[in-house]
Design a protein around this motif. Sequence first.
Motif, short mmCIF file in Angstrom:
data_model
loop_
_atom_site.label_atom_id
_atom_site.label_comp_id
_atom_site.label_asym_id
_atom_site.label_seq_id
_atom_site.Cartn_x
_atom_site.Cartn_y
_atom_site.Cartn_z
N PHE A 11 8.12 2.55 -13.00
CA PHE A 11 7.68 1.91 -11.75
C PHE A 11 8.02 2.81 -10.57
CE2 PHE A 11 8.39 -2.58 -13.61
CZ PHE A 11 7.18 -2.48 -14.28
N HIS A 12 7.05 2.98 -9.67
CA HIS A 12 7.30 3.76 -8.46
C HIS A 12 7.43 2.82 -7.28
CE1 HIS A 12 5.54 6.61 -11.19
NE2 HIS A 12 5.98 7.60 -10.43
N LEU A 13 8.44 3.05 -6.45
CA LEU A 13 8.62 2.25 -5.24
C LEU A 13 8.52 3.16 -4.03
CD1 LEU A 13 11.79 0.22 -6.22
CD2 LEU A 13 9.42 -0.37 -6.60
N ARG A 14 8.04 2.60 -2.94
CA ARG A 14 7.96 3.41 -1.73
C ARG A 14 7.98 2.48 -0.53
NH1 ARG A 14 4.88 8.31 0.45
NH2 ARG A 14 3.74 7.43 2.19
N LEU A 15 8.77 2.83 0.43
CA LEU A 15 8.85 2.05 1.66
C LEU A 15 8.51 2.99 2.81
CD1 LEU A 15 9.46 -0.82 2.51
CD2 LEU A 15 11.83 -0.23 2.75
N ASP A 16 7.28 2.90 3.29
CA ASP A 16 6.86 3.72 4.44
C ASP A 16 6.58 2.77 5.61
OD1 ASP A 16 4.62 2.50 3.58
OD2 ASP A 16 3.50 4.30 3.07
N PRO A 17 6.24 3.29 6.80
CA PRO A 17 6.04 2.37 7.93
C PRO A 17 5.06 1.24 7.67
CG PRO A 17 6.20 4.57 8.74
CD PRO A 17 6.25 4.68 7.25
N LEU A 18 3.93 1.52 6.97
CA LEU A 18 2.97 0.45 6.70
C LEU A 18 3.62 -0.65 5.85
CD1 LEU A 18 0.11 -0.73 6.72
CD2 LEU A 18 -0.36 0.60 4.67
N ALA A 19 4.30 -0.21 4.77
CA ALA A 19 4.97 -1.20 3.93
C ALA A 19 6.07 -1.90 4.71
CB ALA A 19 5.54 -0.52 2.69
N GLY A 20 6.77 -1.13 5.53
CA GLY A 20 7.87 -1.70 6.32
C GLY A 20 7.37 -2.77 7.27
N PHE A 21 6.19 -2.52 7.86
CA PHE A 21 5.64 -3.50 8.80
C PHE A 21 5.36 -4.82 8.08
CE2 PHE A 21 1.94 -5.61 10.66
CZ PHE A 21 2.43 -5.86 11.91
N PHE A 22 4.70 -4.72 6.91
CA PHE A 22 4.39 -5.96 6.19
C PHE A 22 5.64 -6.60 5.61
CE2 PHE A 22 0.13 -4.47 6.69
CZ PHE A 22 -0.59 -5.63 6.80
N MET A 23 6.63 -5.75 5.26
CA MET A 23 7.91 -6.26 4.80
C MET A 23 8.53 -7.11 5.91
SD MET A 23 9.58 -5.94 2.10
CE MET A 23 10.47 -4.88 1.12
N THR A 24 8.44 -6.63 7.15
CA THR A 24 8.98 -7.37 8.28
C THR A 24 8.24 -8.69 8.47
OG1 THR A 24 9.27 -5.23 9.29
CG2 THR A 24 9.68 -7.12 10.68
N LEU B 22 -10.32 8.72 -11.51
CA LEU B 22 -10.86 9.88 -10.81
C LEU B 22 -9.75 10.81 -10.33
CD1 LEU B 22 -13.67 8.10 -8.89
CD2 LEU B 22 -13.96 9.87 -10.61
N ALA B 23 -8.54 10.25 -10.19
CA ALA B 23 -7.45 11.08 -9.69
C ALA B 23 -7.05 12.13 -10.71
CB ALA B 23 -6.26 10.21 -9.30
N THR B 24 -6.94 11.73 -11.98
CA THR B 24 -6.47 12.71 -12.99
C THR B 24 -7.38 12.80 -14.19
OG1 THR B 24 -5.17 10.93 -13.92
CG2 THR B 24 -4.02 12.45 -12.45
N GLY B 25 -8.54 12.19 -14.10
CA GLY B 25 -9.39 12.17 -15.27
C GLY B 25 -9.01 10.99 -16.14
N PHE B 26 -9.94 10.56 -16.98
CA PHE B 26 -9.69 9.32 -17.71
C PHE B 26 -8.82 9.53 -18.96
CE2 PHE B 26 -13.19 8.06 -15.06
CZ PHE B 26 -12.81 6.79 -14.69
N GLU B 27 -8.45 10.79 -19.26
CA GLU B 27 -7.64 11.02 -20.45
C GLU B 27 -6.17 10.72 -20.19
OE1 GLU B 27 -9.68 13.59 -19.24
OE2 GLU B 27 -11.32 12.77 -20.42
N GLY B 28 -5.66 11.21 -19.06
CA GLY B 28 -4.23 11.08 -18.78
C GLY B 28 -3.90 9.71 -18.22
N PHE B 29 -2.63 9.42 -18.22
CA PHE B 29 -2.18 8.14 -17.68
C PHE B 29 -1.62 8.29 -16.28
CE2 PHE B 29 -1.67 6.56 -22.13
CZ PHE B 29 -2.64 5.59 -22.00
N HIS B 30 -1.41 9.53 -15.83
CA HIS B 30 -0.55 9.69 -14.67
C HIS B 30 -1.25 9.53 -13.35
CE1 HIS B 30 2.85 10.35 -17.13
NE2 HIS B 30 2.05 11.02 -17.94
N GLY B 31 -2.52 9.16 -13.42
CA GLY B 31 -3.21 8.89 -12.17
C GLY B 31 -2.89 7.52 -11.61
N TYR B 32 -2.04 6.75 -12.31
CA TYR B 32 -1.83 5.38 -11.85
C TYR B 32 -0.91 5.31 -10.65
CZ TYR B 32 2.85 5.02 -13.85
OH TYR B 32 4.17 5.17 -14.11
N THR B 33 -0.22 6.39 -10.29
CA THR B 33 0.63 6.32 -9.10
C THR B 33 -0.23 6.46 -7.85
OG1 THR B 33 0.98 8.67 -9.04
CG2 THR B 33 2.54 7.39 -10.32
#
Lengths: 314, 681
Positions: free
Chosen positions: B75-88, B192-203
């Motif tokens: 799981f990837h987590l990220r708190l940037d200003p947009l997320a922070g605004f909605f968090m508030t 489209l990010a990594t092609g449909f073979e890999g899994f790592h485009g989900y981030t």
Amino acid sequence: MNVYPFISEILQIAIVLGIAPAFIGWVRMLKCWSQGRTSAGLLQPYRDISKLFAKDVVLAENASWIFRFTPYLVFGTTVLAGGIIPMLSIDLPLSATADVIVLVALFAIARFFTALAGMDIGTAFGGMGSSREMTIASLAEPAMLMAIFTISLAARSTSLSQIVQVIYSGQSVLRPSLAFAFLAFVLISLAETGRIPVDNPATHLELTMIHEAMILEYSGRHLALIEWAGMMKLFLFMSLGAVLFFPWGIDATGSAVGVVLAFVFLLLKLAVSGVILVLIETGLAKMRLFRLTEFLGSAFLMATLGMLAYYILD
Amino acid sequence: MMLDPLNLAGSAIFLLFAMAFLAMFLTGRQRLLNTLSFIAAAAASLAATAAGVWVVGSNIAIQAVMSIGLPDLPFHLRLDPLAGFFMTVVGLLSFIVSVYSLGYVKGIARQRPITRLVIFYALFLAGMFMVILADDALFFLISWEVMAAASYFLVFFEDERVENRRASFLYMVVAHVGAIAILLSFGVMSGLATGFEGFHGYTFDAMRQAQFPSAWATAAFLLAFVGFGAKAGVIPLHVWLPEAHPVAPSNVSALMSGVMLKTAIYGIVRVTFDLIRVFPWWWGTVVLVFGLISAVMGVLYALMQHDLKRLLAYHSVENIGIILIGIGLAMIFRSFNFPLLAALALTAGLYHTLNHAIFKGLLFMGAGSVLHATGERNMEEMGGLIRYMPWTAALFLVGCIAISGLPPFNGFVSEWLTFQAFLLSPSLPSPLMKLLIPMGAALLALTAALAAACFVKAFGVTFLGHWRGHHTPHIHEADWFMRVGMIMAAALCLCFGILPTLVIDWMDTVSGQLVGTRIGESAGAFGWMWLTPVARERASYSGPLVFLVTLSVIVIAYLLLHVRAGSIKRVPLWDCGFEKVTPRMQYTATAFSMPIRRIFGFLFSIREQVRLNPQAPHRAFPRRMHYYLRIRDRFWNWLYKPIVDISFWISRTAGRLQQGRIQAYLIYSFVTIIVLLIFMR
């Protein structure tokens, strides 16, 4: 620090407070003459108000604080609106606190509370008045904003001082878009200030009254404040029309002579607009409530045409 | 462990999960459970708010990877200003509502066990916080489902009533249709990010770095808009909202309407501005048009309601529309490369997001207090509550003024900013846009004016006049926890209304992150008192001065008039000379909205019947009168009924296969195997 703006601000508020009753007196006088009646004179509104101030207040048993607060709020917002519209001088300190959208919203909050006060007592009249007033307002307000947007597109600003300055400096006199916007504004002013053909300010007949139905239960100083605010509202709409569409004579220099001249011009413009108002009122009959959709719809159409004209012709 | 915003937010979520777990062991001690859980929820919300305010204020982005979940898919987590605004936004209202719930749920606990409510309340909050923190499609969708499922059980809470079960089922169906659309949208983007073979485009990081072909980007956007729009209640996907919000407990309605809808707004902003980044102008037009439709239709439907909570639910549709108007304008401006105007429109939209959370929360809390005190949701049975519940009435009034977009409260500021954004559209290069966008401003004005009419009705019928019900009420004022919750919300309405420059200065980093330009410098160029979005010549608004000047005029007038002590005489109601005026003679909610119903009647399917009793001696003197009025959403007949009918038809037809005879089923299996052998060689 320049004190002239503050002096003209205070002067202007004093004028709005002081002359608004005389203006309504003038309108009533003209109306009496045009209908072949004897008028009570220019000063009758002053006598009415001072009589009401001297009287005791009679309140219904179940009136809540909203009913008692409303007259003060209506009066307060109207006085503030009187300080915002640049009538004498462009350079007004209060003018920057609120632009034209805020001005519309100030009238809207006064209306909001008046409508609540109408429902507070719990009579059928009050509710009827509130319901009708809010219906008319919800149709008039978009048209009002459309008319104003047309002007503010031409002036590239919603600040009243700036609009007046742009139009005064002759950059946009006699544009077709402004003509349409002016027509729309006239129609909306009739609706917003409760004049014939939308509402009849002189009636107390149950089927026709709108604004009067809401304030039917008021008495004494409360009624005096509401009446006074109503007079100021009419005065303000007339002078708003005068400064937005015909800003000639307004003081742009900030000198004492300029302010005095502007005052004289304002009186002249108001006298003329009173005549026009009376001509409209005596020429027309009050409309049925559901005909008002067409009336306000045509106001909206005018404003829209003004906006189209701005893009196509200007 | 260092204290950073992400840890703070993470510990808030942890606390909520811990509380949900602990609640299972406290079933026997309901009062303790109530106190403990809502204090924990309030603390967690406060921590989340602090994290959000911190991130937005200091303009940082913190990322983390948690290796739980499926192997090789952390799981990837990220708190940037947009997320922070909605968090508030979410945290602030959750805190207020949790305080309110301390009092409100105590009333529910007298009637039924509250364990279920408490557990799903905690999970619901945790789900919303997780949605905002998520930085990959997998974690996002898991959190989204946690949120949806928890809110489903909250709507389902009083499950002995048929309407609740129906509403929660409808909610579940629409939520899942939306979730499928979101899943597909993320699928398109990650593929489209990594092609449909890999899994790592989900981030989300991989999506941010990808370049999408425009057709696929459009597909991803439209799917996301449908999915998030279903959650936000954008017309025509709004039908679940007026069903589900009224039947949930009122503290939950406040959260669902105030902040859960905002997670969908967050999703739209995140996908368009952050993940896809480059988009054509017509996407903005789509958002704008649906925003306008939702705003106008939402308020018109709201006007026709006489159930207080249903009315508020329809107003959520309206306000989501207003928010989308701001966001749509921002998208249009950005695609034409006007970053400053885009920042203004985005700020308008996001500011309305914050404001709507606060005042809608306040209004639902007020409606909850009324429901709690009277046991009644139908306005036609109420009236005169201002005398029994002075606190609730005054605070509800604040909410009414704020939502009607009137100064000096917060709703006005964001609508004013939206108007300013509209009026800047002539700088767009396309003549069509120049022409059509100001029309949108007129629709927004219509919305605001109708909202004022609607709240005169809501407040006037509920709180003013006389009690309309048949039996005299035993009404009590809300308790102190509920009052404190509402007072906090009302105070925030006023603060955000008269000090907009401070708020905009704080939230400016969001538009900095998303459109690359800030408006803080020009918006607050003349000090904290003056809001000047573009330039002082263009427009200015000073909330503090408007408020203070009006207040001082009121005070002066009041004092001047009370120098001479004029007495106030209280007398009975003037009855026009008739014997007596009864409370049934008052204007009702239905009567109040009658002129508007007549003017805009073509938008509804209305059935109105008046039947006179035939035994009367003369038509003019009826003994009894029967009035029947039914107003329905046209969208239900246009859009949903066909779908429901078709699905019933399909299932009926398919049901014929079900014979109940083992021979028939054996034949089916045999045929299936033959077919498979033929085609799958």
